[in-house]
Write an enzyme that holds these catalytic residues in place. Structure first.
Site, PDB file in Angstrom:
ATOM      1  NE  ARG A 196       2.691   1.139  -5.921  1.00 50.77           N
ATOM      2  CZ  ARG A 196       3.661   0.939  -5.023  1.00 50.77           C
ATOM      3  NH1 ARG A 196       4.716   1.731  -5.019  1.00 50.77           N
ATOM      4  NH2 ARG A 196       3.575  -0.023  -4.143  1.00 50.77           N
TER       5      ARG A 196
ATOM      6  CE  LYS B 141      10.602   2.208  -0.626  1.00 48.75           C
ATOM      7  NZ  LYS B 141       9.193   2.171  -0.173  1.00 48.75           N
TER       8      LYS B 141
ATOM      9  NE  ARG C 153      11.503  -3.490   1.603  1.00 49.85           N
ATOM     10  CZ  ARG C 153      11.116  -3.031   0.418  1.00 49.85           C
ATOM     11  NH1 ARG C 153      12.003  -2.749  -0.497  1.00 49.85           N
ATOM     12  NH2 ARG C 153       9.856  -2.827   0.163  1.00 49.85           N
TER      13      ARG C 153
ATOM     14  NE  ARG D 127       4.112  -4.180  -0.134  1.00 48.79           N
ATOM     15  CZ  ARG D 127       3.481  -3.494  -1.106  1.00 48.79           C
ATOM     16  NH1 ARG D 127       2.228  -3.772  -1.397  1.00 48.79           N
ATOM     17  NH2 ARG D 127       4.113  -2.569  -1.772  1.00 48.79           N
TER      18      ARG D 127
ATOM     19  NE  ARG E 256       4.244  -3.280  -6.536  1.00 48.98           N
ATOM     20  CZ  ARG E 256       5.129  -2.784  -5.686  1.00 48.98           C
ATOM     21  NH1 ARG E 256       5.800  -1.700  -6.010  1.00 48.98           N
ATOM     22  NH2 ARG E 256       5.344  -3.340  -4.526  1.00 48.98           N
TER      23      ARG E 256
HETATM   24  P1  ADP Z   1       7.236   3.432  -3.086  1.00 49.07           P
HETATM   25  O1  ADP Z   1       8.282   3.331  -4.166  1.00 49.07           O
HETATM   26  O2  ADP Z   1       7.773   4.014  -1.813  1.00 49.07           O
HETATM   27  O3  ADP Z   1       6.517   2.146  -2.843  1.00 49.07           O
HETATM   28  P2  ADP Z   1       5.802   5.073  -5.037  1.00 49.07           P
HETATM   29  O4  ADP Z   1       6.822   6.071  -5.455  1.00 49.07           O
HETATM   30  O5  ADP Z   1       5.499   3.974  -5.987  1.00 49.07           O
HETATM   31  O6  ADP Z   1       6.142   4.481  -3.570  1.00 49.07           O
HETATM   32  O7  ADP Z   1       4.467   5.872  -4.699  1.00 49.07           O
HETATM   33  C1  ADP Z   1       3.276   5.191  -4.305  1.00 49.07           C
HETATM   34  C2  ADP Z   1       2.065   5.873  -4.947  1.00 49.07           C
HETATM   35  O8  ADP Z   1       1.875   7.152  -4.358  1.00 49.07           O
HETATM   36  C3  ADP Z   1       2.211   6.106  -6.445  1.00 49.07           C
HETATM   37  O9  ADP Z   1       0.929   5.925  -7.026  1.00 49.07           O
HETATM   38  C4  ADP Z   1       2.665   7.571  -6.551  1.00 49.07           C
HETATM   39  O10 ADP Z   1       2.193   8.179  -7.756  1.00 49.07           O
HETATM   40  C5  ADP Z   1       1.992   8.193  -5.331  1.00 49.07           C
HETATM   41  N1  ADP Z   1       2.815   9.224  -4.683  1.00 49.07           N
HETATM   42  C6  ADP Z   1       4.168   9.233  -4.514  1.00 49.07           C
HETATM   43  N2  ADP Z   1       4.550  10.332  -3.818  1.00 49.07           N
HETATM   44  C7  ADP Z   1       3.401  11.010  -3.517  1.00 49.07           C
HETATM   45  C8  ADP Z   1       3.118  12.220  -2.811  1.00 49.07           C
HETATM   46  N3  ADP Z   1       4.098  12.955  -2.249  1.00 49.07           N
HETATM   47  N4  ADP Z   1       1.819  12.611  -2.711  1.00 49.07           N
HETATM   48  C9  ADP Z   1       0.823  11.884  -3.257  1.00 49.07           C
HETATM   49  N5  ADP Z   1       1.021  10.731  -3.946  1.00 49.07           N
HETATM   50  C10 ADP Z   1       2.294  10.305  -4.067  1.00 49.07           C
HETATM   51  P1  AMP Z   2       8.738  -2.708  -3.328  1.00 46.61           P
HETATM   52  O1  AMP Z   2       8.660  -2.717  -4.832  1.00 46.61           O
HETATM   53  O2  AMP Z   2       9.927  -1.978  -2.806  1.00 46.61           O
HETATM   54  O3  AMP Z   2       7.439  -2.266  -2.689  1.00 46.61           O
HETATM   55  O4  AMP Z   2       8.963  -4.231  -2.887  1.00 46.61           O
HETATM   56  C1  AMP Z   2       8.002  -5.212  -3.188  1.00 46.61           C
HETATM   57  C2  AMP Z   2       8.361  -6.505  -2.462  1.00 46.61           C
HETATM   58  O5  AMP Z   2       9.640  -6.980  -2.943  1.00 46.61           O
HETATM   59  C3  AMP Z   2       8.533  -6.399  -0.948  1.00 46.61           C
HETATM   60  O6  AMP Z   2       7.283  -6.527  -0.268  1.00 46.61           O
HETATM   61  C4  AMP Z   2       9.471  -7.584  -0.663  1.00 46.61           C
HETATM   62  O7  AMP Z   2       8.767  -8.814  -0.701  1.00 46.61           O
HETATM   63  C5  AMP Z   2      10.403  -7.558  -1.892  1.00 46.61           C
HETATM   64  N1  AMP Z   2      11.609  -6.729  -1.683  1.00 46.61           N
HETATM   65  C6  AMP Z   2      11.938  -5.590  -2.358  1.00 46.61           C
HETATM   66  N2  AMP Z   2      13.108  -5.109  -1.917  1.00 46.61           N
HETATM   67  C7  AMP Z   2      13.535  -5.953  -0.940  1.00 46.61           C
HETATM   68  C8  AMP Z   2      14.674  -5.985  -0.084  1.00 46.61           C
HETATM   69  N3  AMP Z   2      15.628  -5.040  -0.146  1.00 46.61           N
HETATM   70  N4  AMP Z   2      14.772  -7.006   0.806  1.00 46.61           N
HETATM   71  C9  AMP Z   2      13.834  -7.966   0.871  1.00 46.61           C
HETATM   72  N5  AMP Z   2      12.728  -7.996   0.118  1.00 46.61           N
HETATM   73  C10 AMP Z   2      12.574  -6.999  -0.792  1.00 46.61           C
END
Ligand code: ADP
Ligand code: AMP
Length: 219
Positions: free
Chosen positions: A127, A13, A88, A171, A160
């Site tokens: 990541r 995302k 969410r 999660r 993270r």
């Molecule tokens: P989210 O915001 O949904 O938690 P991220 O955008 O942070 O996910 O992506 C999670 C990890 O996967 C990051 O390390 C990113 O570089 C990698 N990533 C994102 N999209 C892809 C993809 N299509 N293929 C492979 N790796 C990806």
């Molecule tokens: P993310 O960075 O989107 O992976 O979110 C990390 C953590 O933040 C999640 O596991 C939740 O604990 C909290 N969080 C982020 N967005 C939301 C949301 N919209 N509602 C509730 N908790 C959230």
């Protein structure tokens, strides 16, 4: 243009929202980033949120809504935004609709990135995030040019705290509990696009752009 990006943790995302933000010149609003920033500042909201985040649980709606509402009021969000990881829950979705409709606005497109749990674990465990500018990398799928340093600003990359296999499983369980009613909610409104996010970043990017542009043309 107001968009929202849904999907399990690690689906991509943030990666896609960042690309859309650059493409359309509107901010990416990630509730996860806002909550982590609040926790870093040791604000009351941030400290309370941290208790949930480190366990892989959702932060209570009230806290998230407070923080995201404030962010949406900033000047750079006047022309639109890409919500990343919000809403969410159905309560958050309804609250968002109320906020937007009070300003005669609405979400144009909600995209859900779909990918298997197996792929998610690999994406999350590799990541790395820039401490300085928030850019995302992956040790295998999208490695930085210099290990531990951001390509864009030379900032230090970190992993993270909640990006470990145990918390990710929690999660994912939490996601599975909430996502169905949320998808139904947006499907009924006719603004949901399901995106196969299992391919490489550039492939997913093309699918995302098609979903966004399809909506723009028919609006
Ligand atoms: P989210 O915001 O949904 O938690 P991220 O955008 O942070 O996910 O992506 C999670 C990890 O996967 C990051 O390390 C990113 O570089 C990698 N990533 C994102 N999209 C892809 C993809 N299509 N293929 C492979 N790796 C990806
Ligand atoms: P993310 O960075 O989107 O992976 O979110 C990390 C953590 O933040 C999640 O596991 C939740 O604990 C909290 N969080 C982020 N967005 C939301 C949301 N919209 N509602 C509730 N908790 C959230």
């Amino acid at each position: 243009m107001r968009l929202a990006m849904l999907g399990p943790p690690g689906a991509g995302k943030g990666t896609q929202a960042r690309m859309l933000a650059q493409e359309f010149g509107i901010p990416q609003i990630s509730t996860g980033d806002l909550l982590r920033e609040a926790a870093r500042r040791h604000s009351a909201t941030g400290l309370e949120a941290k208790r949930y985040m480190e366990r892989g649980l959702l932060v209570p709606d009230e806290l998230v809504l407070k923080i995201v509402t404030e962010r949406m009021k900033e000047d750079d969000a006047a022309k639109g935004f890409i919500l990343d990881g919000f809403p969410r829950t159905q309560t958050q979705a309804q609250a968002l609709d109320e906020i937007l409709s009070s300003k005669n606005q609405k979400l144009r497109r909600v995209m859900v990135l779909e990918v298997s749990d197996e792929v998610i674990i690999k994406r999350i465990c590799g990541r790395r995030v820039c401490k300085n500018c928030g850019a995302m990398y992956h040790v295998i799928f999208d490695p930085p040019r210099n290990a531990d340093l951001c390509n864009q600003c030379n900032g230090e990359l970190y992993q993270r705290e909640d990006d470990n296999e145990d918390t990710v499983r929690m999660r994912l369980e939490q996601y599975a509990l909430d996502i169905k009613p949320l998808l139904q909610y947006y499907e009924k409104k006719g603004i949901l696009a399901r995106i196969d996010a299992s391919g490489p970043i550039a492939d997913v990017q093309r699918l995302v752009m098609t979903a966004v542009e399809g909506e723009v043309k028919s609006a």
